[in-house]
Design a protein around this motif. Structure first.
Motif, PDB file in Angstrom:
ATOM      1  N   LYS A 194      -4.416   4.575  -8.825  1.00  0.00           N
ATOM      2  CA  LYS A 194      -3.504   5.361  -9.649  1.00  0.00           C
ATOM      3  C   LYS A 194      -2.537   4.475 -10.432  1.00  0.00           C
ATOM      4  CE  LYS A 194      -5.097   9.253  -7.984  1.00  0.00           C
ATOM      5  NZ  LYS A 194      -5.847  10.212  -8.827  1.00  0.00           N
ATOM      6  N   ARG A 195      -2.425   3.226 -10.005  1.00  0.00           N
ATOM      7  CA  ARG A 195      -1.508   2.301 -10.667  1.00  0.00           C
ATOM      8  C   ARG A 195      -2.233   1.595 -11.796  1.00  0.00           C
ATOM      9  NH1 ARG A 195       3.810   3.015  -8.644  1.00  0.00           N
ATOM     10  NH2 ARG A 195       3.569   3.829  -6.545  1.00  0.00           N
ATOM     11  N   LYS A 196      -1.880   1.918 -13.023  1.00  0.00           N
ATOM     12  CA  LYS A 196      -2.596   1.396 -14.181  1.00  0.00           C
ATOM     13  C   LYS A 196      -2.289  -0.075 -14.452  1.00  0.00           C
ATOM     14  CE  LYS A 196      -4.465   5.367 -14.712  1.00  0.00           C
ATOM     15  NZ  LYS A 196      -5.857   5.548 -14.267  1.00  0.00           N
ATOM     16  N   SER A 197      -1.242  -0.606 -13.829  1.00  0.00           N
ATOM     17  CA  SER A 197      -0.920  -2.019 -14.055  1.00  0.00           C
ATOM     18  C   SER A 197      -1.887  -2.954 -13.339  1.00  0.00           C
ATOM     19  CB  SER A 197       0.501  -2.306 -13.574  1.00  0.00           C
ATOM     20  OG  SER A 197       0.604  -2.120 -12.174  1.00  0.00           O
ATOM     21  N   HIS A 198      -2.563  -2.469 -12.279  1.00  0.00           N
ATOM     22  CA  HIS A 198      -3.508  -3.287 -11.502  1.00  0.00           C
ATOM     23  C   HIS A 198      -2.849  -4.568 -11.005  1.00  0.00           C
ATOM     24  CE1 HIS A 198      -6.739  -0.617 -12.715  1.00  0.00           C
ATOM     25  NE2 HIS A 198      -6.438  -0.809 -13.983  1.00  0.00           N
ATOM     26  N   MET A 199      -1.588  -4.467 -10.612  1.00  0.00           N
ATOM     27  CA  MET A 199      -0.845  -5.669 -10.237  1.00  0.00           C
ATOM     28  C   MET A 199      -1.439  -6.341  -9.009  1.00  0.00           C
ATOM     29  SD  MET A 199       3.259  -6.108  -9.607  1.00  0.00           S
ATOM     30  CE  MET A 199       3.596  -5.346 -11.206  1.00  0.00           C
ATOM     31  N   ALA A 200      -1.836  -5.551  -8.005  1.00  0.00           N
ATOM     32  CA  ALA A 200      -2.393  -6.135  -6.787  1.00  0.00           C
ATOM     33  C   ALA A 200      -3.700  -6.859  -7.075  1.00  0.00           C
ATOM     34  CB  ALA A 200      -2.602  -5.043  -5.742  1.00  0.00           C
ATOM     35  N   ALA A 201      -4.570  -6.216  -7.854  1.00  0.00           N
ATOM     36  CA  ALA A 201      -5.854  -6.825  -8.174  1.00  0.00           C
ATOM     37  C   ALA A 201      -5.674  -8.098  -8.996  1.00  0.00           C
ATOM     38  CB  ALA A 201      -6.733  -5.829  -8.927  1.00  0.00           C
ATOM     39  N   LEU A 202      -4.772  -8.057  -9.948  1.00  0.00           N
ATOM     40  CA  LEU A 202      -4.536  -9.235 -10.786  1.00  0.00           C
ATOM     41  C   LEU A 202      -3.925 -10.377  -9.967  1.00  0.00           C
ATOM     42  CD1 LEU A 202      -3.204  -7.518 -14.031  1.00  0.00           C
ATOM     43  CD2 LEU A 202      -5.434  -8.585 -13.680  1.00  0.00           C
ATOM     44  N   THR A 203      -3.032 -10.027  -9.041  1.00  0.00           N
ATOM     45  CA  THR A 203      -2.448 -11.055  -8.171  1.00  0.00           C
ATOM     46  C   THR A 203      -3.529 -11.726  -7.341  1.00  0.00           C
ATOM     47  OG1 THR A 203      -0.355  -9.848  -8.039  1.00  0.00           O
ATOM     48  CG2 THR A 203      -0.784 -11.496  -6.332  1.00  0.00           C
ATOM     49  N   GLY A 204      -4.416 -10.915  -6.765  1.00  0.00           N
ATOM     50  CA  GLY A 204      -5.495 -11.454  -5.950  1.00  0.00           C
ATOM     51  C   GLY A 204      -6.510 -12.250  -6.728  1.00  0.00           C
ATOM     52  N   ILE A 222      -6.420 -21.666   1.892  1.00  0.00           N
ATOM     53  CA  ILE A 222      -5.208 -21.403   2.670  1.00  0.00           C
ATOM     54  C   ILE A 222      -3.976 -21.281   1.772  1.00  0.00           C
ATOM     55  CG2 ILE A 222      -3.658 -22.347   4.421  1.00  0.00           C
ATOM     56  CD1 ILE A 222      -6.107 -23.451   5.846  1.00  0.00           C
ATOM     57  N   PRO A 223      -3.750 -22.201   0.802  1.00  0.00           N
ATOM     58  CA  PRO A 223      -2.612 -21.996  -0.111  1.00  0.00           C
ATOM     59  C   PRO A 223      -2.689 -20.661  -0.856  1.00  0.00           C
ATOM     60  CG  PRO A 223      -3.435 -24.234  -0.302  1.00  0.00           C
ATOM     61  CD  PRO A 223      -4.411 -23.504   0.555  1.00  0.00           C
ATOM     62  N   SER A 224      -3.902 -20.239  -1.214  1.00  0.00           N
ATOM     63  CA  SER A 224      -4.057 -18.957  -1.909  1.00  0.00           C
ATOM     64  C   SER A 224      -3.635 -17.799  -1.024  1.00  0.00           C
ATOM     65  CB  SER A 224      -5.515 -18.765  -2.348  1.00  0.00           C
ATOM     66  OG  SER A 224      -5.916 -19.745  -3.265  1.00  0.00           O
ATOM     67  N   LEU A 225      -4.083 -17.805   0.232  1.00  0.00           N
ATOM     68  CA  LEU A 225      -3.741 -16.717   1.144  1.00  0.00           C
ATOM     69  C   LEU A 225      -2.245 -16.658   1.406  1.00  0.00           C
ATOM     70  CD1 LEU A 225      -6.671 -17.115   3.713  1.00  0.00           C
ATOM     71  CD2 LEU A 225      -6.395 -15.300   2.027  1.00  0.00           C
ATOM     72  N   ILE A 226      -1.624 -17.823   1.589  1.00  0.00           N
ATOM     73  CA  ILE A 226      -0.182 -17.853   1.825  1.00  0.00           C
ATOM     74  C   ILE A 226       0.578 -17.364   0.598  1.00  0.00           C
ATOM     75  CG2 ILE A 226       1.788 -19.367   2.275  1.00  0.00           C
ATOM     76  CD1 ILE A 226      -0.082 -21.117   3.941  1.00  0.00           C
ATOM     77  N   ALA A 227       0.177 -17.845  -0.585  1.00  0.00           N
ATOM     78  CA  ALA A 227       0.858 -17.450  -1.820  1.00  0.00           C
ATOM     79  C   ALA A 227       0.709 -15.953  -2.075  1.00  0.00           C
ATOM     80  CB  ALA A 227       0.302 -18.249  -2.994  1.00  0.00           C
ATOM     81  N   MET A 228      -0.484 -15.408  -1.837  1.00  0.00           N
ATOM     82  CA  MET A 228      -0.695 -13.978  -2.050  1.00  0.00           C
ATOM     83  C   MET A 228       0.110 -13.152  -1.059  1.00  0.00           C
ATOM     84  SD  MET A 228      -4.689 -13.421  -3.141  1.00  0.00           S
ATOM     85  CE  MET A 228      -5.387 -14.404  -1.817  1.00  0.00           C
ATOM     86  N   LEU A 229       0.186 -13.612   0.192  1.00  0.00           N
ATOM     87  CA  LEU A 229       0.976 -12.889   1.192  1.00  0.00           C
ATOM     88  C   LEU A 229       2.443 -12.823   0.770  1.00  0.00           C
ATOM     89  CD1 LEU A 229       1.224 -11.539   3.964  1.00  0.00           C
ATOM     90  CD2 LEU A 229       1.524 -13.816   4.963  1.00  0.00           C
ATOM     91  N   VAL A 230       2.978 -13.943   0.308  1.00  0.00           N
ATOM     92  CA  VAL A 230       4.377 -13.983  -0.129  1.00  0.00           C
ATOM     93  C   VAL A 230       4.585 -13.065  -1.332  1.00  0.00           C
ATOM     94  CG1 VAL A 230       6.182 -15.446  -1.107  1.00  0.00           C
ATOM     95  CG2 VAL A 230       4.789 -16.289   0.790  1.00  0.00           C
ATOM     96  N   MET A 231       3.680 -13.125  -2.288  1.00  0.00           N
ATOM     97  CA  MET A 231       3.819 -12.300  -3.495  1.00  0.00           C
ATOM     98  C   MET A 231       3.683 -10.819  -3.181  1.00  0.00           C
ATOM     99  SD  MET A 231       2.072 -14.432  -6.616  1.00  0.00           S
ATOM    100  CE  MET A 231       2.755 -13.236  -7.752  1.00  0.00           C
ATOM    101  N   ARG A 236       6.100  -5.615  -3.005  1.00  0.00           N
ATOM    102  CA  ARG A 236       5.711  -4.423  -2.246  1.00  0.00           C
ATOM    103  C   ARG A 236       6.086  -3.106  -2.912  1.00  0.00           C
ATOM    104  NH1 ARG A 236       4.049  -0.637  -0.292  1.00  0.00           N
ATOM    105  NH2 ARG A 236       3.677  -0.078   1.867  1.00  0.00           N
ATOM    106  N   PRO A 237       7.283  -2.938  -3.473  1.00  0.00           N
ATOM    107  CA  PRO A 237       7.610  -1.638  -4.081  1.00  0.00           C
ATOM    108  C   PRO A 237       6.705  -1.266  -5.252  1.00  0.00           C
ATOM    109  CG  PRO A 237       9.596  -2.939  -3.721  1.00  0.00           C
ATOM    110  CD  PRO A 237       8.443  -3.863  -3.503  1.00  0.00           C
ATOM    111  N   TYR A 238       6.073  -2.261  -5.867  1.00  0.00           N
ATOM    112  CA  TYR A 238       5.244  -1.994  -7.046  1.00  0.00           C
ATOM    113  C   TYR A 238       3.754  -1.934  -6.723  1.00  0.00           C
ATOM    114  CZ  TYR A 238       9.622  -3.701  -8.988  1.00  0.00           C
ATOM    115  OH  TYR A 238      10.950  -3.895  -9.260  1.00  0.00           O
ATOM    116  N   LEU A 239       3.389  -2.114  -5.439  1.00  0.00           N
ATOM    117  CA  LEU A 239       1.986  -2.197  -5.067  1.00  0.00           C
ATOM    118  C   LEU A 239       1.521  -1.028  -4.218  1.00  0.00           C
ATOM    119  CD1 LEU A 239       1.834  -5.975  -4.080  1.00  0.00           C
ATOM    120  CD2 LEU A 239       1.143  -4.940  -6.230  1.00  0.00           C
ATOM    121  N   ASP A 240       2.369  -0.035  -4.024  1.00  0.00           N
ATOM    122  CA  ASP A 240       2.050   1.061  -3.117  1.00  0.00           C
ATOM    123  C   ASP A 240       1.142   2.068  -3.809  1.00  0.00           C
ATOM    124  OD1 ASP A 240       1.879   2.840  -1.133  1.00  0.00           O
ATOM    125  OD2 ASP A 240       4.022   3.239  -0.939  1.00  0.00           O
TER     126      ASP A 240
END
Length: 271
Positions: A194-204, A222-231, A236-240
């Motif tokens: 439902k989120r047209k920004s696709h922020m989570a997908a683009l971050t990943g 490992i750096p990718s997983l850590i960076a994605m977890l932090v981001m 979080r408020p924009y990825l729900d």
């Protein structure tokens, strides 16, 4: 002695009802588990491992994506720190939905350790969302959902290991099956979110590309997983996607209706 024998049919009836309630709910998952695990077992077999390896790994690791990754870890130079961090990062999600099931697993007695051990994404989804009939024992329902899912995964991996050890044709590219699965999931979420920004997908997508450029193809995971977890925590408020705007509006409307009904009841009581 007579009392114990009298209780056995009742206990067997509880188990039977729980199994009949759980089986149709997990059958589609079991079928997909079986064939996906079979591809993993075939991959292990074609790499020269005995079927005992996928049998034991599928029984004790029980994190499908990590099992596929482990195939390459076993045939490359061993790096214990990187392996530990990779396993922790890929399995961290179990921590969160495991905590959410603690209340449901209360008073499960001897079944509780197995329910915790055998939980995976799909088992959690079924046990957390299923509307269990009133005449079905909740503990045995959870148990059979967990058991059926695990048995299907272990059986598929074991059979795949047996078949893979006997294949004579070229199986190059078989290890792409897990990548293909995640691509399908990614595309499905992109099209249905439902989120047209696709922020989570683009971050990943963007974060691993940047980390690969910075750390190289052998050290970017490992750096990718850590960076994605932090981001993801920061954003979080924009990825729900679980509560889109229309759901929030509907909840507000339902709350207003309930408040109006409460006011009416209070007014009637006073009159």
């Amino acid at each position: 002695m007579a009392g114990r024998n009298a209780d056995e049919p009742a206990e067997w009836g509880r188990k039977t009802r729980a199994f009949k309630a759980a089986f149709p709910r997990v059958l589609p998952i079991c079928i997909s588990f079986f064939f996906l695990a079979m591809s993993y077992g075939v991959l292990m077999g074609t790499r020269g491992f005995s079927f005992l390896w996928p049998l034991c790994m599928s029984a004790f690791i029980y994190t499908g994506s990590m099992e596929f990754v482990t195939v390459n870890l076993l045939v490359s130079a061993f790096n214990p720190f990187a392996t530990l961090m990779l396993a922790l990062m890929m399995g961290t999600r179990h921590l969160f939905y495991g905590l959410s099931m603690l209340g449901r697993f209360k008073n499960m007695e001897a079944k509780k350790p197995y329910l915790i051990y055998a939980m995976c994404d799909e088992t959690f989804a079924v046990n957390n969302s299923a509307q269990i009939p009133a005449d079905v024992d909740r503990g045995w329902f959870y148990f059979f959902v967990s058991l059926l899912n695990q048995v299907s995964w272990v059986a598929g991996a074991t059979l795949g290991g047996i078949v893979g050890g006997r294949l004579t044709f070229d199986t190059t590219g078989l290890d792409f099956v897990m990548t293909a699965l995640f691509v399908v999931i990614f595309v499905d979420q992109w099209l249905t979110t439902k989120r047209k920004s696709h922020m989570a997908a683009l971050t990943g997508t963007v974060v691993p590309v940047i980390c690969m450029a910075l750390f190289g193809a052998d050290n970017f995971m490992i750096p990718s997983l850590i960076a994605m977890l932090v981001m993801f925590i920061m954003l979080r408020p924009y990825l729900d996607d679980l509560k889109p705007d229309d759901v929030g509006k509907r909840d507000d409307a339902d709350g207003a209706v309930e408040s109006a009904a409460d006011r009416n009841e209070v007014g009637e009581a006073r009159s």
